[in-house]
Design an enzyme around this catalytic site. Sequence first.
Site, mmCIF file in Angstrom:
data_model
loop_
_atom_site.group_PDB
_atom_site.id
_atom_site.type_symbol
_atom_site.label_atom_id
_atom_site.label_comp_id
_atom_site.label_asym_id
_atom_site.label_seq_id
_atom_site.Cartn_x
_atom_site.Cartn_y
_atom_site.Cartn_z
ATOM 1 N N CYS A 68 0.791 -1.200 -0.119
ATOM 2 C CA CYS A 68 0.086 -0.009 -0.016
ATOM 3 C C CYS A 68 0.919 1.297 -0.021
ATOM 4 O O CYS A 68 0.493 2.346 -0.922
ATOM 5 C CB CYS A 68 -0.943 0.045 1.213
ATOM 6 S SG CYS A 68 -0.201 0.012 2.806
ATOM 7 N N HIS A 125 -2.589 0.824 6.866
ATOM 8 C CA HIS A 125 -2.842 0.949 5.311
ATOM 9 C C HIS A 125 -3.250 2.418 4.721
ATOM 10 O O HIS A 125 -3.543 3.334 5.640
ATOM 11 C CB HIS A 125 -3.961 0.176 5.173
ATOM 12 C CG HIS A 125 -4.524 -0.046 3.838
ATOM 13 N ND1 HIS A 125 -3.795 -1.126 2.989
ATOM 14 C CD2 HIS A 125 -5.427 -0.142 2.937
ATOM 15 C CE1 HIS A 125 -4.178 -1.043 1.712
ATOM 16 N NE2 HIS A 125 -5.211 -0.146 1.757
ATOM 17 N N HIS A 174 -5.727 2.128 -4.406
ATOM 18 C CA HIS A 174 -4.668 1.489 -3.428
ATOM 19 C C HIS A 174 -4.593 0.155 -3.833
ATOM 20 O O HIS A 174 -5.144 -0.492 -4.648
ATOM 21 C CB HIS A 174 -5.648 1.355 -1.822
ATOM 22 C CG HIS A 174 -6.591 0.621 -1.723
ATOM 23 N ND1 HIS A 174 -6.881 -0.219 -0.696
ATOM 24 C CD2 HIS A 174 -7.873 0.333 -2.663
ATOM 25 C CE1 HIS A 174 -7.908 -0.954 -0.939
ATOM 26 N NE2 HIS A 174 -8.283 -0.632 -1.994
#
Length: 242
Positions: A144, A196, A208
């Site tokens: 990420c 994240h 993402h």
Amino acid sequence: MHLKRLTALALATCCIASVTPVMADTVAAPQGLDQSATLLLTDLPVFAPANALAQSAIPDIASLTAPKASLTAPKSAAVADVASSDDDSLADDEDDDSVVAAASAKLAGHVDGHAREALLSFAMKLRDIRYHRGGRAPSTGFDCSGFVRYVFAHSIGLDLPTNSASQFLAGLKVKRNEMKTGDLVFFRTRGKAISHVGMYIANGQFIHSPSAGKTVRVDSLNEAYWSKHFAGAKRPEGIAKI
């Protein structure tokens, strides 16, 4: 007989005049000569080498000043050229400084108004690249934080911190209803720590690299999972003014 004597005397006088400097324009006749001889001698032209030498040895004033003028003129021209080239080099220096300042400003966070569009366009081209933990490039796959860092670096030349927690700390807090394209959205998927990150697009959507076995994709903040774990949005300082 008298004519021969007169001729010899005249020649002797001329020879003497050629050796001895003469200060007068005429010659006085020696005593004892008759009137005709006297007239002949006094009417003879006088050769005065001393006068001629003096005249040739003294330069004219104009000839002395003219070389100085010709020497100073190129010097002035050279100074003007140097000044001109200095001005040009200063202008070049100023141009160079402005380029460096623009690049520095971009890296420091003052990118132009098209930066957000560039971020979105570049990020969308990376869809479907597989997730890979610690991945930082399309060839290896992304995690990420590696994904958003790659997008910012290669689209607008802005370096972000290396992981989602440090990216969260470095950004400027943004309210959810004030989010713009390019802002970063963060999540707590494992406990209370930031774990994240994705990049906001618009209308509640973000792009993402989710998790193992998945690829870069677009999701919605309104989905139950993401809404539950949403930790907030941050704006990288590099795009804070646009």
